[in-house]
Motif scaffolding. Structure first.
Motif, PDB file in Angstrom:
ATOM      1  N   VAL A  14       0.843  -1.219  -0.040  1.00 20.46           N
ATOM      2  CA  VAL A  14       0.040   0.093   0.157  1.00 20.46           C
ATOM      3  C   VAL A  14       0.740   1.227   0.134  1.00 20.46           C
ATOM      4  N   ALA A  15       2.113   1.373   0.877  1.00 18.38           N
ATOM      5  CA  ALA A  15       2.807   2.259   0.809  1.00 18.38           C
ATOM      6  C   ALA A  15       3.574   2.553  -0.497  1.00 18.38           C
ATOM      7  N   MET A  16       3.900   1.397  -1.010  1.00 18.20           N
ATOM      8  CA  MET A  16       4.744   1.889  -2.434  1.00 18.20           C
ATOM      9  C   MET A  16       3.600   2.381  -3.473  1.00 18.20           C
ATOM     10  N   VAL A  17       2.281   2.064  -3.328  1.00 18.93           N
ATOM     11  CA  VAL A  17       1.372   2.486  -4.246  1.00 18.93           C
ATOM     12  C   VAL A  17       0.998   4.036  -4.144  1.00 18.93           C
ATOM     13  N   LEU A  18       1.070   4.253  -2.699  1.00 20.70           N
ATOM     14  CA  LEU A  18       0.428   5.617  -2.313  1.00 20.70           C
ATOM     15  C   LEU A  18       1.708   6.521  -2.315  1.00 20.70           C
ATOM     16  N   SER A  19       2.938   6.076  -2.425  1.00 18.63           N
ATOM     17  CA  SER A  19       3.974   7.186  -2.451  1.00 18.63           C
ATOM     18  C   SER A  19       4.495   7.816  -3.661  1.00 18.63           C
ATOM     19  N   HIS A  20       4.741   9.133  -3.521  1.00 20.14           N
ATOM     20  CA  HIS A  20       4.725   9.686  -4.963  1.00 20.14           C
ATOM     21  C   HIS A  20       5.957   9.752  -5.319  1.00 20.14           C
ATOM     22  N   ASN A  21       6.924   9.519  -4.354  1.00 20.13           N
ATOM     23  CA  ASN A  21       8.197   9.624  -4.811  1.00 20.13           C
ATOM     24  C   ASN A  21       8.869   8.272  -5.631  1.00 20.13           C
ATOM     25  N   ALA A  22       9.272   8.156  -6.544  1.00 24.17           N
ATOM     26  CA  ALA A  22       9.514   6.900  -7.271  1.00 24.17           C
ATOM     27  C   ALA A  22      10.534   5.848  -6.392  1.00 24.17           C
ATOM     28  N   VAL A  23      11.529   6.659  -5.657  1.00 19.68           N
ATOM     29  CA  VAL A  23      12.772   6.047  -5.137  1.00 19.68           C
ATOM     30  C   VAL A  23      11.929   5.550  -3.826  1.00 19.68           C
ATOM     31  N   HIS A  24      11.084   6.231  -3.081  1.00 23.47           N
ATOM     32  CA  HIS A  24      10.384   5.623  -1.857  1.00 23.47           C
ATOM     33  C   HIS A  24       9.603   4.589  -2.296  1.00 23.47           C
ATOM     34  N   SER A  25       9.032   4.588  -3.372  1.00 22.73           N
ATOM     35  CA  SER A  25       8.141   3.583  -4.076  1.00 22.73           C
ATOM     36  C   SER A  25       8.973   2.112  -4.008  1.00 22.73           C
ATOM     37  N   ALA A  26       9.971   2.355  -4.885  1.00 27.72           N
ATOM     38  CA  ALA A  26      11.019   1.142  -5.008  1.00 27.72           C
ATOM     39  C   ALA A  26      11.384   0.576  -3.573  1.00 27.72           C
ATOM     40  N   LEU A  27      11.839   1.264  -2.718  1.00 25.32           N
ATOM     41  CA  LEU A  27      12.162   0.754  -1.493  1.00 25.32           C
ATOM     42  C   LEU A  27      10.921  -0.043  -0.759  1.00 25.32           C
ATOM     43  N   TRP A  28       9.904   0.671  -0.702  1.00 29.46           N
ATOM     44  CA  TRP A  28       8.694   0.081  -0.303  1.00 29.46           C
ATOM     45  C   TRP A  28       8.467  -1.532  -0.918  1.00 29.46           C
TER      46      TRP A  28
END
Lengths: 108, 170
Positions: free
Chosen positions: B18-32
């Motif tokens: 869920v955090a990956m889908v909701l995070s707007h920063n692509a790097v944060h998304s990848a780390l989730w």
């Protein structure tokens, strides 16, 4: 040794996999960023793999087909990611954007 | 014990997704997404598939995510272009489709046609040596076809990212 088969019903694992698949589908459909879309697709492939392993473990633990299928699915996912990201780089080179909405040369 | 472990892992995995889908920063998304892959690997361990868990970590969390992060940073697209909302109806439609799938999956799970029989034979099938023996005997043809697929993907990736001699901007 107790195992998860006696502790948890099969449906619990399938529910987790279904939830992951739905989240991945939402991510793939709602993102504009092509890389975000690819990440959603990876999530969906993962959910399918969980299903394969769960069915193997609960129904056919003596038959390795489920495991082999999961391994092949992981390989296909890796190939998909490599080619997908290569396409992202190629698109960025020609269009200078990775926004899926702006790549609309084929729109009629 | 197994129940608690499974519930914690499941919550972690789903939360990371869920955090990956909701995070707007692509790097944060990848780390989730990396955290999510680790959760899935633990699920594989719970399901007595240790080899699959290790493959999950090396291939997904290792190779694929490094590739993703590399491309994100190469293109400098950490922030993405999510603010430019070209199709405003797309997000609600995606939400409805996702929820529809949740409802369908829930219906299929909680109103089953026939109960699923579970066999409970103790097994060592997930062990790497037995898996390897099977992979190189019974499943030799799919295995070889997979290697051809990887070769095709390799060549495809190289060709797609190759610089052309004349500037062929579309």
């Amino acid at each position: 040794m107790r195992s998860i088969v006696t502790a948890m019903p099969l449906e619990a694992i399938l529910t987790v996999a279904a939830a992951l698949f739905c989240i991945g589908l939402f991510g793939a459909l709602s993102r504009r960023n092509i890389i975000g879309i690819l990440m959603g697709v990876e999530l969906m492939l993962n959910a399918v793999n969980i299903n394969l392993i769960a069915f193997w473990r609960y129904l056919e633990p003596t038959n390795t087909s489920g495991l082999i299928f999961a391994i092949i699915a992981i390989t296909v996912a890796a190939a998909e990611a490599a080619v997908g990201l290569a396409m992202v780089i190629a698109v960025y080179r020609t269009r200078l954007t990775i926004n899926a909405d702006e790549v609309d040369t084929l729109r009629g | 014990m197994e129940i608690a472990f499974f519930i914690i892992t499941a919550l972690l995995t789903i939360g990371a997704a869920v955090a990956m889908v909701l995070s707007h920063n692509a790097v944060h998304s990848a780390l989730w997404l990396v955290l999510n892959f680790f959760g899935v690997a633990v699920l594989y361990l719970l399901l007595n598939a240790p080899f699959l868990a290790m493959v999950q970590i090396t291939v997904y969390a290792g190779a694929i995510m490094v590739l993703f992060l590399f491309v994100i940073m190469l293109l400098g697209s950490e922030q993405g272009q999510e603010e430019v909302n070209g199709l405003p109806w797309q997000t609600p439609v995606a939400l409805v489709m996702g929820l529809l799938l949740v409802v369908m999956a829930g219906y299929a799970l909680f109103f089953p046609g026939t109960p699923v029989p579970t066999t409970q034979t103790p097994n060592e099938i997930g062990a790497p040596d037995i898996l390897a023996r099977k992979l190189f005997s019974t499943y030799l043809l799919p295995f070889e076809i997979t290697s051809v697929l990887l070769l095709v993907a390799l060549i495809g990736a190289v060709v797609l990212t190759m610089k052309s001699r004349e500037g062929d901007r579309v």
